[in-house]
Structures are given as structure tokens and as C-alpha cells.
Design a protein around this motif. Structure first.
Motif, PDB file in Angstrom:
ATOM      1  N   UNK A   7      33.052  44.762  41.081  1.00 61.22           N
ATOM      2  CA  UNK A   7      33.679  45.734  41.972  1.00 61.22           C
ATOM      3  C   UNK A   7      34.346  45.033  43.153  1.00 61.22           C
ATOM      4  N   UNK A   8      33.669  44.078  43.728  1.00 55.83           N
ATOM      5  CA  UNK A   8      34.222  43.342  44.867  1.00 55.83           C
ATOM      6  C   UNK A   8      35.440  42.532  44.452  1.00 55.83           C
ATOM      7  N   UNK A   9      35.353  41.849  43.331  1.00 53.75           N
ATOM      8  CA  UNK A   9      36.462  40.989  42.871  1.00 53.75           C
ATOM      9  C   UNK A   9      37.703  41.775  42.508  1.00 53.75           C
ATOM     10  N   UNK A  10      37.526  43.003  42.037  1.00 56.95           N
ATOM     11  CA  UNK A  10      38.679  43.779  41.563  1.00 56.95           C
ATOM     12  C   UNK A  10      39.078  44.895  42.524  1.00 56.95           C
ATOM     13  N   UNK A  11      38.264  45.168  43.535  1.00 55.14           N
ATOM     14  CA  UNK A  11      38.561  46.260  44.455  1.00 55.14           C
ATOM     15  C   UNK A  11      38.356  47.625  43.827  1.00 55.14           C
ATOM     16  N   UNK A  12      37.552  47.676  42.803  1.00 51.87           N
ATOM     17  CA  UNK A  12      37.312  48.926  42.069  1.00 51.87           C
ATOM     18  C   UNK A  12      35.882  49.395  42.336  1.00 51.87           C
ATOM     19  N   UNK A  13      35.704  50.645  42.752  1.00 50.46           N
ATOM     20  CA  UNK A  13      34.343  51.136  43.008  1.00 50.46           C
ATOM     21  C   UNK A  13      33.464  51.085  41.760  1.00 50.46           C
ATOM     22  N   UNK A  14      32.177  50.864  41.988  1.00 47.88           N
ATOM     23  CA  UNK A  14      31.206  50.760  40.901  1.00 47.88           C
ATOM     24  C   UNK A  14      31.252  51.994  40.000  1.00 47.88           C
ATOM     25  N   UNK A  15      31.293  53.188  40.586  1.00 46.63           N
ATOM     26  CA  UNK A  15      31.315  54.414  39.781  1.00 46.63           C
ATOM     27  C   UNK A  15      32.562  54.495  38.903  1.00 46.63           C
ATOM     28  N   UNK A  16      33.681  53.978  39.391  1.00 51.35           N
ATOM     29  CA  UNK A  16      34.908  53.990  38.597  1.00 51.35           C
ATOM     30  C   UNK A  16      34.776  53.032  37.424  1.00 51.35           C
ATOM     31  N   UNK A  17      34.155  51.891  37.653  1.00 48.91           N
ATOM     32  CA  UNK A  17      33.911  50.937  36.556  1.00 48.91           C
ATOM     33  C   UNK A  17      33.067  51.610  35.481  1.00 48.91           C
ATOM     34  N   UNK A  18      32.014  52.271  35.887  1.00 54.38           N
ATOM     35  CA  UNK A  18      31.151  52.965  34.908  1.00 54.38           C
ATOM     36  C   UNK A  18      31.930  54.062  34.183  1.00 54.38           C
TER      37      UNK A  18
END
Length: 152
Positions: A7-18
Motif C-alpha cells: 500500500x505504501x509503495x503504490x499509494x493504494x489503500x489496503x482496502x482497495x488492494x483487497x
């Protein structure tokens, strides 16, 4: 790497990744012995691809199609061009809708100079009037213009 680092490396929130995992856009990662998700660089690259598509306002279905072409590079890319052409046409239509909306709001704003009480406000009086767009729509046709995210 764990999901927080991804999430930190891509700027994407954890919930969005899931969410992208549940939608099948991002492959399920390996699991550690403690059952933590373990992501690799290909996950980060794919997530950056997905996020770039989202900044272009592409739907999940459009992204799914583009990922299929990305994952199978020997396919001819004419369908990719067609997808972008269709998306561009959608954007052009939305721009027209937004320009019409801007004009309608400017016209509405011109109805009140703000120097009276709200019982005499031209904006409120205009909003209370029935509009032509509220007439019964033809079968299956909406009686209003969809908002910026109103497409399927």
C-alpha cells in the motif's frame, strides 16, 4: 512484502488492494506461515497498472480487458484501440453533459442577486417549478441526465 508495504509503495489503500483481489484484478498473494499476505514486485507492477487505468476513469470491466491483453501479449492490439476509442467517446459525451450542467447552473445562479430574503429567491422559485425533463420518459429511458459516474 506485506500488504501495508504494498500500500505504501503504490499509494493504494489496503482496502482497495483487497477489493482488487476479490474482483480478480490482482492475483491472490502467497501466505506466510502466520497467514499474512505476501506480495511480490509483480503485484506492485500490476497494482500500478490498475491504478493508472483508474486515474483515466476506466471501469473495472475495461481494466479487466486491458489486463487480459497485458497478460497475453501475443494478441493483436486492435481491440485495445477499440476499448480506448469507446472510452474516449464516453468522456466526450460526459464533457458535453457537464458543459450543459454548467450552463444550467449559471442560468439558475443568474436568477438571484442575493439581496432579498429566501422567500423571494429566484433560485429557490425556479427549483420549485416543474421541468420538461420531469415529463414521463419513454419506456426504459431515464428522465434525467446521469451524473459523471452514471455509466455501466
Amino acid at each position: 512484502m506485506k500488504i501495508g508495504e504494498l500500500a505504501t509503495r503504490t499509494g493504494c489503500p489496503v482496502e482497495t488492494i483487497r477489493y482488487y483481489e476479490r474482483e480478480g484484478l490482482l492475483p491472490e498473494p502467497a501466505r506466510s506461515s502466520g497467514n499474512y499476505r505476501l506480495y511480490a514486485e509483480p503485484h506492485a507492477e500490476r497494482l500500478r497498472f490498475i491504478r493508472h487505468c483508474r486515474t483515466l476513469d476506466m471501469t473495472l470491466e475495461e481494466i479487466r480487458t486491458l489486463l487480459d491483453y497485458h497478460d497475453h501479449p501475443r494478441q493483436p492490439c486492435n481491440a485495445v484501440n477499440g476499448l480506448i476509442d469507446d472510452h474516449l467517446a464516453h468522456v466526450e459525451a460526459r464533457i458535453e453533459q457537464l458543459q450543459a450542467l454548467r450552463q444550467a447552473l449559471a442560468t439558475l445562479r443568474s436568477r438571484c442577486n442575493g439581496e432579498t430574503d429566501s422567500s423571494h429567491c429566484g433560485i429557490l422559485q425556479e427549483l420549485a417549478q416543474p421541468e420538461a425533463r420531469e415529463l414521463p420518459a419513454e419506456a426504459g429511458e431515464p428522465s434525467h441526465v446521469p451524473g459523471p459516474h452514471g455509466r455501466h
